[in-house]
Design a protein around this motif. Structure first.
Motif, short mmCIF file in Angstrom:
data_model
loop_
_atom_site.label_atom_id
_atom_site.label_comp_id
_atom_site.label_asym_id
_atom_site.label_seq_id
_atom_site.Cartn_x
_atom_site.Cartn_y
_atom_site.Cartn_z
N ALA A 281 0.86 -1.19 0.00
CA ALA A 281 0.00 0.00 0.00
C ALA A 281 0.90 1.24 0.00
CB ALA A 281 -0.89 0.00 1.23
N VAL A 282 0.73 2.11 -0.98
CA VAL A 282 1.67 3.22 -1.17
C VAL A 282 1.05 4.60 -1.05
CG1 VAL A 282 3.20 1.81 -2.61
CG2 VAL A 282 1.41 3.20 -3.70
N GLY A 323 -2.67 8.06 6.88
CA GLY A 323 -1.46 7.37 6.43
C GLY A 323 -1.80 6.19 5.54
N HIS A 324 -0.83 5.29 5.40
CA HIS A 324 -1.00 4.10 4.57
C HIS A 324 -1.60 2.97 5.40
CE1 HIS A 324 2.70 5.35 1.91
NE2 HIS A 324 1.74 6.27 1.94
N PHE A 325 -2.56 2.26 4.84
CA PHE A 325 -3.08 1.04 5.44
C PHE A 325 -2.93 -0.10 4.44
CE2 PHE A 325 -7.09 -1.64 6.00
CZ PHE A 325 -6.47 -2.52 6.86
N THR A 347 4.36 -6.27 8.19
CA THR A 347 3.95 -4.95 8.65
C THR A 347 2.77 -4.49 7.80
OG1 THR A 347 5.58 -3.87 7.20
CG2 THR A 347 6.24 -4.30 9.47
N GLN A 348 1.78 -3.91 8.49
CA GLN A 348 0.58 -3.41 7.83
C GLN A 348 0.45 -1.89 8.01
OE1 GLN A 348 -1.75 -4.84 5.94
NE2 GLN A 348 -1.61 -7.05 6.24
N GLN A 349 1.60 -1.23 8.18
CA GLN A 349 1.70 0.23 8.22
C GLN A 349 0.84 0.81 9.35
OE1 GLN A 349 3.13 1.91 4.39
NE2 GLN A 349 1.91 0.27 3.50
#
Length: 418
Positions: A281-282, A323-325, A347-349
């Motif tokens: 996810a970016v 943020g990113h998710f 990691t899922q941000q």
């Protein structure tokens, strides 16, 4: 260094045992554990740091090595007494990438100016540095491999003669695959290279994909004589590296579209004929949509079949947290660390660190989670950033201790409780 541990936003079967702000440089990207030391590249603090984690309850920053001007050292690899550190243009310090959409869409080489071999100014250092870390608290540079272009992005190295890198080189639209000969660590040199047809503009090739797509290698991991490359919006690329001086393209398999691209890293589980692949996810606020962690059946290596995805975290409304998710990185079963074909660490941000039981490959289950609290401050200097956790990398040592870092929140050391 405070002995008071932060209170997590959420935790299940993962207990926080130690935390460090990394000497005030609390931004971290890639993370390695070597002889009781954590080594982390920085996204915004320009260089890399070493933290003594021999007592995981009292992590102690012991070294900081600054990057050359206008250069980032975000990714690194260590094994034994060698540390390899990327040198590349500091993309997130550049005006053209303050809006991260510009970094994650289109041909990066055209934006950096390397695709045409005619960049106006090369004010960064491009290549790969080699350090002696017989004593990890005192990294000593012993070698450097320069490249002509934007630089190296990420490395795979688990000892021996060969390292495998993604490189943004003059004349190419984006990052390609390169092998690096380390038979003399003081004089690393290129072995061979592979790219997708259409990327080599210097040779007259023309991209066949839409101009908004990022057809560039994030990095590859190597299992036996096969490299599994995560090629961002181009999906999975499989490369034969039996002869590292002449790597050959075996397979290109893309699922984007209909899925949303951003393929980030691969983990081969050879005993089970499985391949784990994470799509990154970016963009903020779920703008780029669902990004899975896939499990592929690779009994026929030339016909990978997707059989499941890991469940999205659902203990909070992460799509609206900021943020990113979604996935960033998965732990890659490093041979000097924890190795398992039953548990997957990711990691899922903004949803922190997640652990999955993949014993049933058709139905992965989340078995542990840790979501750090809001960072004390923003290290990310780009405009309009949310002050939320963005768990970036995760590493697991031989004893099963879990290490995770963040763009802003420092180093978290965790232990499984179930």
């Amino acid at each position: 260094m405070s002995q008071d541990l932060p209170t997590p936003d959420y935790a299940r079967n993962l207990k926080l045992v130690g935390h460090s702000d990394q000497g005030g440089r609390s931004d971290g990207v890639q993370l390695m554990i070597n002889k009781g030391y954590a080594i982390t590249g920085h996204m915004f603090s320009k260089g890399f740091s070493v933290i003594d984690v021999r007592d995981p309850r009292r992590p102690n920053p012991v070294a900081y090595v600054p990057a050359p001007p206008n250069t980032w050292n975000i990714h690194l690899q260590s094994f034994g007494d060698l540390l390899l550190v990327i040198n590349a243009k500091d993309m997130f310090a550049s005006a053209e990438f303050q809006d991260e959409r510009n970094y994650y869409t289109g041909a990066l080489g055209e934006k950096v100016g390397t695709a045409s071999n005619a960049s106006a100014t090369r004010d960064w250092t491009a290549g790969m540095a080699v350090y002696d870390i017989a004593d990890p608290s005192r990294p000593r540079q012993i070698g450097f491999m320069p490249v002509a272009g934007g630089g190296i992005h990420r490395i795979w190295y688990v000892g021996g003669r060969w390292a495998y890198v993604s490189a943004l080189l003059d004349g190419f639209t984006d990052y390609i695959f390169m092998t690096v000969d380390l038979s003399d660590p003081t004089n690393p040199r290129e072995g061979g290279r592979v790219w997708l047809p259409g990327m080599n503009t210097a040779a007259g090739e023309t991209p066949t994909w839409p101009p908004e797509r990022r057809f560039g290698l994030h990095h590859a991991t190597v299992s036996g004589t096969t490299a599994y490359g995560a090629w961002r919006d181009a999906g999975l690329v499989v490369i034969d590296v039996a002869d590292p001086t002449a790597p050959t393209l075996k397979l290109h398999h893309n699922w984007s579209p209909p899925f949303n691209g951003g393929t980030h890293n691969c983990l081969h589980l050879p005993a089970r004929d499985l391949l784990v692949v994470a799509d990154e996810a970016v963009l903020d606020d779920y703008e780029d949509g669902f990004k899975p962690i896939w499990l592929f059946d690779v009994r026929d290596p030339m016909k990978p079949i997707s059989i499941s995805t890991c469940p999205e975290p659902n203990d909070a409304d992460y799509r609206r947290k900021g943020g990113h998710f979604g996935p960033h990185n998965i732990y890659e079963n490093r041979p000097d660390g924890f190795v398992s074909d039953q548990r997957l660490f990711a990691t899922q941000q903004n949803a922190g660190i997640r652990v999955y039981d993949i014993g049933n490959a058709f139905r992965p289950e989340e078995i542990a989670a840790f979501v750090p609290p809001q960072p004390a401050r923003l290290m990310d200097h780009r405009p309009n950033r949310s002050r939320v956790i963005q768990s970036c990398d995760v590493s697991v040592d031989k004893d099963g201790l879990v290490y995770a870092n963040d763009y802003n929140g420092g180093l978290y050391i965790l232990e499984m409780t179930a």
